[in-house]
Design an enzyme around this catalytic site. Sequence first.
Site, short mmCIF file in Angstrom:
data_model
loop_
_atom_site.label_atom_id
_atom_site.label_comp_id
_atom_site.label_asym_id
_atom_site.label_seq_id
_atom_site.Cartn_x
_atom_site.Cartn_y
_atom_site.Cartn_z
N ASP A 168 0.84 -1.20 0.00
CA ASP A 168 0.00 0.00 0.00
C ASP A 168 0.87 1.24 0.00
OD1 ASP A 168 -2.74 1.34 0.53
OD2 ASP A 168 -1.44 2.18 2.08
N HIS B 51 -7.60 9.63 -1.88
CA HIS B 51 -6.95 9.61 -0.57
C HIS B 51 -7.80 10.28 0.51
CE1 HIS B 51 -2.65 9.34 1.26
NE2 HIS B 51 -3.56 9.12 2.17
N LYS C 290 -2.78 6.05 -4.34
CA LYS C 290 -3.89 6.96 -4.06
C LYS C 290 -3.64 8.31 -4.72
CE LYS C 290 -3.96 4.91 0.57
NZ LYS C 290 -2.55 4.42 0.55
#
Length: 309
Positions: free
Chosen positions: A45, A109, A78
């Site tokens: 991530d 985000h 993001k």
Amino acid sequence: MTDRTFPLNTGAKIPALGLGTWQSAPGEVAAAVEYAVTSGYRLIDGAYCYGNEEEVGQGLKAAFAKGIKREDVFVVSKVWATYNTRVELGLEKSLKSLGLDYVDLFLVHWPLLMNPNGDDDRFPKLPNGERDIIRDYDHRETWTQMEAVFATGKTKAIGVSNYSEKFLNELLPVAKIVPAVNQIENHPALPQQEIVDLCREKGIHIMAYSPFGSTGGPLFTAEPIVAIAAKHSVSPATILLSYHLARGTTVLAKSVTASRIEENKKVVDLDAEDLDKLNAYSTKLEKEGKLQRFVYPPFGVNFGFPDKQ
């Protein structure tokens, strides 16, 4: 835990455990990503805002050179708040830094717009030092752009992050594509059950960040968590990660240390009694007004979270 997955509404599978890269120090991220991927992690991530996607890309490249297949690693990025009106450009920047042709999941985000023409690419400020935020922005406009980049194939799924029940209820009626994921802060001191329940109803998968709360926070010493850890002969950290598996949600564990990255792979199956204790702990905190949100940047925007009204 690294081989467990959950289904997304796209038909794809998302790993139950991922390596988080937020606040990972420069010079440490690449090695951490390489180690995590080669040791079994299948979800990484990241985000443009973190300022370390080039290092994440270096770590992925090193892991791929050791025989890990790109298609076997679920990569998340993001779009940052200064790019919410320029989503495709935001994605292109992340892809270039990561050295990838596509990401597996691209998220909004935060549902706000910071001045895209401000004095800084990530955190523009006004002369008085406050964040430079465009106040008449409608977050639903960004989702239209997210749907457009999904059509390009440069992301295999799209979703949101830090979306409250209120903001989801504003988005879903106009969304042509239902978000695949909502990434939120989630742990027993902030269960956000109203969001979890709504997402479950709508087929949106929850991805939990900050599962341990924060350094010096209460979770590692909370009585029910310590008791459940002793019952299973594991650490409180293992219980806090296992909590998410029991809830059917993906969890992100952040570390740049090899031993901790290994330790975070361990989980146990919590039984009904364990979950009852954890849920009772959450309920008690809520009744006492002691829920704790550890990640809430000073945007000066009401995102609709009940604990931040």
